[in-house]
Design an enzyme around this catalytic site. Structure first.
Site, short mmCIF file in Angstrom:
data_model
loop_
_atom_site.label_atom_id
_atom_site.label_comp_id
_atom_site.label_asym_id
_atom_site.label_seq_id
_atom_site.Cartn_x
_atom_site.Cartn_y
_atom_site.Cartn_z
N LYS A 72 -9.96 25.70 -24.63
CA LYS A 72 -10.73 24.81 -23.77
C LYS A 72 -10.02 23.47 -23.76
O LYS A 72 -9.98 22.77 -24.77
CB LYS A 72 -12.17 24.63 -24.27
CG LYS A 72 -12.91 23.55 -23.48
CD LYS A 72 -14.32 23.27 -23.97
CE LYS A 72 -14.83 21.98 -23.35
NZ LYS A 72 -16.21 21.65 -23.75
N GLY A 74 -23.08 15.35 -23.64
CA GLY A 74 -24.14 14.92 -24.55
C GLY A 74 -25.26 14.13 -23.92
O GLY A 74 -26.20 13.73 -24.61
N ALA A 78 -21.02 20.82 -19.84
CA ALA A 78 -21.41 19.46 -20.21
C ALA A 78 -22.58 18.91 -19.39
O ALA A 78 -22.67 19.13 -18.19
CB ALA A 78 -20.25 18.49 -20.13
N GLY A 79 -23.45 18.21 -20.10
CA GLY A 79 -24.55 17.51 -19.46
C GLY A 79 -25.85 18.28 -19.39
O GLY A 79 -26.89 17.74 -19.01
N ALA A 114 -23.66 22.74 -25.78
CA ALA A 114 -23.76 22.64 -27.23
C ALA A 114 -24.97 21.80 -27.63
O ALA A 114 -25.95 22.31 -28.17
CB ALA A 114 -22.49 22.04 -27.83
N THR A 115 -24.89 20.51 -27.26
CA THR A 115 -25.91 19.56 -27.71
C THR A 115 -27.34 20.00 -27.38
O THR A 115 -28.24 19.84 -28.19
CB THR A 115 -25.65 18.19 -27.06
OG1 THR A 115 -24.27 17.88 -27.23
CG2 THR A 115 -26.48 17.11 -27.71
#
Lengths: 78, 270
Positions: free
Chosen positions: B110, B171, B197-198, B219-220
């Protein structure tokens, strides 16, 4: 002989190989091909003076005074 | 997955693997591992999410935590996708990818080349440079990119294996700020598009799939949720639901109401 390992000073035996260094730091016995003799994956990689050294070449790579070694592994990350 | 014939596999949502580089991935939810307070909790969340592919970062070896994460993924049969998080230049990203390939024995990476720590937004110039170098070195590049349809196509043309546009900055949990651009990227891509992301909550992931993305990476949203395992499970279903909805074909939006009950035959009350 003094080298830099992951940004801090480290002492190794004169003409120590990368295999010896990796084995010492990880506490895992290594075969000549750079793989752990316990059969489990080692999961680390080495850059010496900003050049990646494949594990198959560790045993043939002798460290030199002042070498800058980065030893990395997988950690949590996005 | 077009047309009106719905197969059992579509209904179950499980038999439609995402194939990347010839490798079938049973789940279209790619997980990150950043932000989890404990390895045990992370393992439970990953299992609950049903993920088949999970990112890791490459950092200096520390005897205290050595090998445990990689071993956890190996033990659970989850494929590892190393990232180049924290790299600001193509040079650092290429070196980090080389280290990852050596350490984890995968040529998947990645690619993340960020411009600054405040926005964590991709640096397009460095990203293009790094993609070209890594493809030439035989890597399968999963390029984390801005939600820019032009840049996404450039990355694909350079040989990226997948393009991964952001929904919003890493994040933030702001969801997909420019759904139109994501749709545009999907409509022109011939490599898998992964919304990366986001993502804040399950509905964001469902929306990504409804927009036509092939997978979602987050992830977050899971690791920092109050109950990560429960949120992991929510995302598992959200990705399946969004993909099914995309295949099913949503109704067009209308300005005025449309009764679903017939007006004829109503009883008349005098």
């Amino acid at each position: 002989m003094n080298i830099t390992l992951n940004g801090t000073g480290h002492t190794v035996a004169d003409d120590a190989s990368l295999t010896a260094l990796v084995s010492e730091v990880t506490g895992r016995p290594l075969a000549a091909d750079g793989r752990a003799t316990d059969g489990r994956k080692l999961g680390v990689a080495v850059a010496r003076n900003a050049q990646v050294v494949p594990r198959s070449l560790w045993s043939a790579t002798a460290l030199a005074e002042g070498d800058d070694v980065e030893l990395v592994t997988a950690v949590q990350g996005g | 997955m077009t047309g009106t014939t719905v197969t059992n596999s579509q209904l179950s949502g499980l038999q439609d693997p995402l194939v990347i580089d010839g490798v079938p991935l049973a789940s279209r939810l790619i997980m990150g591992t950043g932000g989890a307070p404990s390895l045990d909790g992370l393992g439970a969340a990953l299992l609950a999410s049903g993920t088949s592919l999970t990112t890791v970062a490459m950092r200096r070896y520390s005897p205290d935590e050595a090998g445990s994460l990689f071993q956890l993924l190996v033990d659970h049969g989850i494929r590892v996708l190393p990232n180049t998080a924290g790299c600001f230049t193509a040079r650092d990203a290429v070196l980090t990818a080389e280290l990852a390939r050596e350490a984890l024995e995968t040529d998947w990476v990645k690619l993340e080349v960020i411009a600054d720590e405040h926005t964590l937004l991709p640096d397009a110039v460095e990203l293009v440079d790094a993609t070209e170098q890594l493809v030439n070195r035989g890597f399968k590049v999963f390029a984390y990119t801005n939600d820019d349809p032009v840049l996404a196509l450039r990355l694909e043309n350079l040989g990226a294996t997948a393009v991964m546009p952001l929904g919003s900055p890493i994040g933030t949990g702001l969801g997909i700020l420019n759904p139109h651009n994501i749709e545009l990227i999907v409509s022109r891509a011939s490599v898998p598009v992964v919304l990366d992301a986001g993502i804040g909550t399950a509905s964001d992931a469902a929306l990504a799939m409804e927009l036509g993305c092939d997978a979602v990476l987050l992830a977050t949203a899971v690791t920092r949720a109050q109950n990560p395992a429960l949120m992991g499970k929510a995302f598992k279903h959200a990705v399946i639901a969004g993909r099914l909805a995309k295949a099913a074909g949503r109704i067009p939006r209308r300005e005025h109401a449309l009764a679903s009950s017939a007006m004829e035959g109503r009883a008349e009350f005098l």
